[in-house]
Scaffold this motif. Structure first.
Motif, PDB file in Angstrom:
ATOM      1  N   LYS A 187     -15.357  -4.905 -14.320  1.00 24.73           N
ATOM      2  CA  LYS A 187     -14.017  -4.308 -14.345  1.00 24.73           C
ATOM      3  C   LYS A 187     -13.024  -5.119 -13.502  1.00 24.73           C
ATOM      4  O   LYS A 187     -13.399  -5.767 -12.525  1.00 24.73           O
ATOM      5  CB  LYS A 187     -14.071  -2.877 -13.790  1.00 24.73           C
ATOM      6  CG  LYS A 187     -14.999  -1.930 -14.524  1.00 24.73           C
ATOM      7  CD  LYS A 187     -14.426  -1.528 -15.872  1.00 24.73           C
ATOM      8  CE  LYS A 187     -15.358  -0.558 -16.609  1.00 24.73           C
ATOM      9  NZ  LYS A 187     -15.596   0.686 -15.867  1.00 24.73           N
ATOM     10  N   ALA A 188     -11.769  -5.045 -13.904  1.00 29.61           N
ATOM     11  CA  ALA A 188     -10.658  -5.559 -13.104  1.00 29.61           C
ATOM     12  C   ALA A 188      -9.914  -4.355 -12.550  1.00 29.61           C
ATOM     13  O   ALA A 188      -9.521  -3.465 -13.308  1.00 29.61           O
ATOM     14  CB  ALA A 188      -9.727  -6.417 -13.956  1.00 29.61           C
ATOM     15  N   VAL A 189      -9.742  -4.306 -11.245  1.00 27.56           N
ATOM     16  CA  VAL A 189      -9.164  -3.141 -10.580  1.00 27.56           C
ATOM     17  C   VAL A 189      -7.881  -3.542  -9.857  1.00 27.56           C
ATOM     18  O   VAL A 189      -7.880  -4.487  -9.062  1.00 27.56           O
ATOM     19  CB  VAL A 189     -10.172  -2.546  -9.560  1.00 27.56           C
ATOM     20  CG1 VAL A 189      -9.568  -1.342  -8.861  1.00 27.56           C
ATOM     21  CG2 VAL A 189     -11.477  -2.176 -10.249  1.00 27.56           C
ATOM     22  N   GLY A 190      -6.803  -2.834 -10.141  1.00 28.91           N
ATOM     23  CA  GLY A 190      -5.533  -3.071  -9.454  1.00 28.91           C
ATOM     24  C   GLY A 190      -5.350  -2.042  -8.359  1.00 28.91           C
ATOM     25  O   GLY A 190      -5.405  -0.831  -8.619  1.00 28.91           O
ATOM     26  N   LEU A 191      -5.120  -2.489  -7.133  1.00 29.79           N
ATOM     27  CA  LEU A 191      -5.069  -1.591  -5.983  1.00 29.79           C
ATOM     28  C   LEU A 191      -3.633  -1.365  -5.520  1.00 29.79           C
ATOM     29  O   LEU A 191      -2.805  -2.269  -5.538  1.00 29.79           O
ATOM     30  CB  LEU A 191      -5.881  -2.176  -4.823  1.00 29.79           C
ATOM     31  CG  LEU A 191      -7.331  -2.538  -5.130  1.00 29.79           C
ATOM     32  CD1 LEU A 191      -7.989  -3.146  -3.903  1.00 29.79           C
ATOM     33  CD2 LEU A 191      -8.105  -1.325  -5.619  1.00 29.79           C
ATOM     34  N   SER A 192      -3.365  -0.143  -5.065  1.00 32.83           N
ATOM     35  CA  SER A 192      -2.049   0.182  -4.522  1.00 32.83           C
ATOM     36  C   SER A 192      -2.134   1.471  -3.723  1.00 32.83           C
ATOM     37  O   SER A 192      -2.703   2.459  -4.190  1.00 32.83           O
ATOM     38  CB  SER A 192      -1.022   0.357  -5.647  1.00 32.83           C
ATOM     39  OG  SER A 192       0.225   0.798  -5.141  1.00 32.83           O
ATOM     40  N   ALA A 193      -1.564   1.456  -2.520  1.00 33.98           N
ATOM     41  CA  ALA A 193      -1.475   2.681  -1.733  1.00 33.98           C
ATOM     42  C   ALA A 193      -0.358   3.568  -2.264  1.00 33.98           C
ATOM     43  O   ALA A 193      -0.462   4.795  -2.250  1.00 33.98           O
ATOM     44  CB  ALA A 193      -1.220   2.350  -0.263  1.00 33.98           C
ATOM     45  N   GLU A 194       0.717   2.929  -2.729  1.00 29.81           N
ATOM     46  CA  GLU A 194       1.869   3.659  -3.252  1.00 29.81           C
ATOM     47  C   GLU A 194       2.794   2.674  -3.943  1.00 29.81           C
ATOM     48  O   GLU A 194       2.705   1.456  -3.736  1.00 29.81           O
ATOM     49  CB  GLU A 194       2.622   4.364  -2.124  1.00 29.81           C
ATOM     50  CG  GLU A 194       3.196   3.409  -1.092  1.00 29.81           C
ATOM     51  CD  GLU A 194       3.776   4.098   0.120  1.00 29.81           C
ATOM     52  OE1 GLU A 194       4.093   5.292   0.044  1.00 29.81           O
ATOM     53  OE2 GLU A 194       3.910   3.419   1.158  1.00 29.81           O
ATOM     54  N   ALA A 195       3.672   3.193  -4.770  1.00 29.23           N
ATOM     55  CA  ALA A 195       4.677   2.377  -5.440  1.00 29.23           C
ATOM     56  C   ALA A 195       6.050   2.957  -5.137  1.00 29.23           C
ATOM     57  O   ALA A 195       6.365   4.077  -5.554  1.00 29.23           O
ATOM     58  CB  ALA A 195       4.430   2.341  -6.944  1.00 29.23           C
ATOM     59  N   LEU A 196       6.856   2.214  -4.391  1.00 32.21           N
ATOM     60  CA  LEU A 196       8.188   2.658  -4.004  1.00 32.21           C
ATOM     61  C   LEU A 196       9.229   1.627  -4.436  1.00 32.21           C
ATOM     62  O   LEU A 196       8.917   0.440  -4.561  1.00 32.21           O
ATOM     63  CB  LEU A 196       8.284   2.834  -2.478  1.00 32.21           C
ATOM     64  CG  LEU A 196       7.311   3.793  -1.799  1.00 32.21           C
ATOM     65  CD1 LEU A 196       7.548   3.774  -0.287  1.00 32.21           C
ATOM     66  CD2 LEU A 196       7.444   5.198  -2.351  1.00 32.21           C
ATOM     67  N   THR A 197      10.445   2.083  -4.659  1.00 35.03           N
ATOM     68  CA  THR A 197      11.533   1.137  -4.896  1.00 35.03           C
ATOM     69  C   THR A 197      11.888   0.457  -3.577  1.00 35.03           C
ATOM     70  O   THR A 197      11.532   0.940  -2.494  1.00 35.03           O
ATOM     71  CB  THR A 197      12.774   1.839  -5.446  1.00 35.03           C
ATOM     72  OG1 THR A 197      13.293   2.731  -4.438  1.00 35.03           O
ATOM     73  CG2 THR A 197      12.467   2.628  -6.714  1.00 35.03           C
ATOM     74  N   ILE A 198      12.612  -0.648  -3.655  1.00 39.08           N
ATOM     75  CA  ILE A 198      13.032  -1.347  -2.441  1.00 39.08           C
ATOM     76  C   ILE A 198      13.881  -0.425  -1.568  1.00 39.08           C
ATOM     77  O   ILE A 198      13.743  -0.419  -0.333  1.00 39.08           O
ATOM     78  CB  ILE A 198      13.801  -2.635  -2.780  1.00 39.08           C
ATOM     79  CG1 ILE A 198      12.906  -3.589  -3.585  1.00 39.08           C
ATOM     80  CG2 ILE A 198      14.315  -3.317  -1.515  1.00 39.08           C
ATOM     81  CD1 ILE A 198      11.614  -3.965  -2.882  1.00 39.08           C
ATOM     82  N   GLN A 199      14.728   0.396  -2.187  1.00 40.72           N
ATOM     83  CA  GLN A 199      15.543   1.314  -1.386  1.00 40.72           C
ATOM     84  C   GLN A 199      14.677   2.369  -0.703  1.00 40.72           C
ATOM     85  O   GLN A 199      14.956   2.770   0.434  1.00 40.72           O
ATOM     86  CB  GLN A 199      16.613   1.990  -2.236  1.00 40.72           C
ATOM     87  CG  GLN A 199      17.596   2.843  -1.435  1.00 40.72           C
ATOM     88  CD  GLN A 199      18.272   2.056  -0.315  1.00 40.72           C
ATOM     89  OE1 GLN A 199      18.866   1.013  -0.561  1.00 40.72           O
ATOM     90  NE2 GLN A 199      18.174   2.536   0.920  1.00 40.72           N
ATOM     91  N   GLN A 200      13.619   2.821  -1.365  1.00 44.61           N
ATOM     92  CA  GLN A 200      12.730   3.789  -0.716  1.00 44.61           C
ATOM     93  C   GLN A 200      12.002   3.157   0.471  1.00 44.61           C
ATOM     94  O   GLN A 200      11.844   3.802   1.512  1.00 44.61           O
ATOM     95  CB  GLN A 200      11.724   4.332  -1.741  1.00 44.61           C
ATOM     96  CG  GLN A 200      12.337   5.307  -2.730  1.00 44.61           C
ATOM     97  CD  GLN A 200      11.379   5.711  -3.822  1.00 44.61           C
ATOM     98  OE1 GLN A 200      10.594   4.895  -4.323  1.00 44.61           O
ATOM     99  NE2 GLN A 200      11.413   6.976  -4.210  1.00 44.61           N
ATOM    100  N   TYR A 201      11.576   1.901   0.327  1.00 47.74           N
ATOM    101  CA  TYR A 201      11.018   1.201   1.481  1.00 47.74           C
ATOM    102  C   TYR A 201      12.070   1.074   2.578  1.00 47.74           C
ATOM    103  O   TYR A 201      11.794   1.276   3.765  1.00 47.74           O
ATOM    104  CB  TYR A 201      10.521  -0.199   1.088  1.00 47.74           C
ATOM    105  CG  TYR A 201       9.226  -0.232   0.327  1.00 47.74           C
ATOM    106  CD1 TYR A 201       8.028   0.152   0.930  1.00 47.74           C
ATOM    107  CD2 TYR A 201       9.172  -0.692  -0.988  1.00 47.74           C
ATOM    108  CE1 TYR A 201       6.827   0.103   0.235  1.00 47.74           C
ATOM    109  CE2 TYR A 201       7.975  -0.749  -1.693  1.00 47.74           C
ATOM    110  CZ  TYR A 201       6.808  -0.350  -1.077  1.00 47.74           C
ATOM    111  OH  TYR A 201       5.616  -0.401  -1.768  1.00 47.74           O
ATOM    112  N   ALA A 202      13.301   0.739   2.176  1.00 44.28           N
ATOM    113  CA  ALA A 202      14.390   0.594   3.144  1.00 44.28           C
ATOM    114  C   ALA A 202      14.690   1.914   3.851  1.00 44.28           C
ATOM    115  O   ALA A 202      15.022   1.930   5.040  1.00 44.28           O
ATOM    116  CB  ALA A 202      15.644   0.077   2.451  1.00 44.28           C
ATOM    117  N   ASP A 203      14.561   3.022   3.128  1.00 43.22           N
ATOM    118  CA  ASP A 203      14.805   4.335   3.739  1.00 43.22           C
ATOM    119  C   ASP A 203      13.806   4.610   4.862  1.00 43.22           C
ATOM    120  O   ASP A 203      14.153   5.234   5.875  1.00 43.22           O
ATOM    121  CB  ASP A 203      14.709   5.440   2.675  1.00 43.22           C
ATOM    122  CG  ASP A 203      15.889   5.426   1.708  1.00 43.22           C
ATOM    123  OD1 ASP A 203      16.917   4.805   2.033  1.00 43.22           O
ATOM    124  OD2 ASP A 203      15.754   6.017   0.618  1.00 43.22           O
TER     125      ASP A 203
END
Length: 270
Positions: A187-203
């Motif tokens: 299997k190929a597994v894509g990992l991510s803790a979360e997906a946020l927009t740049i503005q959400q990261y900026a917030d």
């Protein structure tokens, strides 16, 4: 960079040692480096070796059940050299009969986009991954991108969420994959803790720093004209991110229930 490669390997080695289901042999170019000494003190067998040296790779892999493999683009900025490293390890793993390799890979962007985009530090890993599959090495590939220390409000993502995870949380994920071969081999597994927009990261930054941080709303076209080394390649990377490569937040949290959000990780660094 070599430091990130060490961080990945260290994170995985620590998690596997903590699980106590496998013994750990860690391959490093410098056995006197502090990270290597820490792993030795935790119970790992630390051996000197280099992914460019077939004999040392063979010695490191001999007698092992499996391996976590990180090839390096940033040591030499050469896709070709990274592919050579990966093929060397793949051939050794096949020859020695390893039962499970977990490869820290990324997508072959050039192939996936029909040559429209080239991202050298992705494409080489993609070629290595494809080679592992082609020669029949029992493997799981994991793909992920780091946001904690590389985040900037001037990243050209627009309103498209960008996946991210801290390298410290990768180890437990990989340990879980090794512990579940029936589910993850092949299997190929894509990992991510979360997906946020740049503005959400900026917030998050705004809240924790006490001053406003805003998404600069830069385009990939403007980004690649910033003039720093690698700007065009990184702009193509973000163009690829616009295509939303497969990253699975739910699976990542199942494999590592303690995975941390950007907000948690950023505040822990304060």
């Amino acid at each position: 960079c070599h430091k990130k490669k060490l961080m990945q390997g260290g994170s995985v080695a620590r998690a596997i040692l903590e699980s106590e289901k496998f013994a750990v042999r860690a391959l490093t170019r410098d056995v006197t480096r502090s990270n290597a000494l820490v792993l030795r003190d935790l119970g790992a067998e630390v051996v000197k070796g280099d992914l460019n040296d077939e004999a040392s790779v063979e010695a490191a892999l001999k007698g092992t059940y499996g391996a976590f493999v990180v090839t390096s683009f940033w040591d030499h900025h050469s896709k070709e050299k990274e592919v050579c490293q990966g093929k060397l390890v793949a051939d050794a793993a096949k020859r020695l009969g390893l039962q499970h390799v977990v490869y820290s890979g990324l997508e072959n962007v050039k192939r996936l986009t029909g040559g429209k985009l080239e991202v050298g530090h992705f494409d080489g890993k993609g070629e290595v991954e494809e080679y592992f599959w082609s020669i029949g090495v029992p493997m799981t590939s994991v793909a992920w991108q780091l946001t904690l220390k590389t985040f900037s409000p001037s990243l050209p993502m627009g309103d498209i969420p960008m996946d991210g995870i801290s390298v410290a949380d990768i180890g437990a994920v990989v340990s879980s994959i090794f512990n579940s071969p029936a589910e993850f081999l092949g299997k190929a597994v894509g990992l991510s803790a979360e997906a946020l927009t740049i503005q959400q990261y900026a917030d998050v930054l705004s809240k924790t720093l006490g001053k406003e941080v805003r998404d600069a709303k830069i385009t990939p076209e403007a980004y690649e004209k910033l003039g720093f080394s690698g700007a065009e390649e990184l702009a193509n990377m973000f163009r690829f991110y616009h295509m939303k490569p497969d990253r699975d937040v739910k699976l990542t949290h199942r494999l590592n229930p303690k995975v941390k959000s950007f907000n948690h990780k950023f505040n822990s660094l304060k």
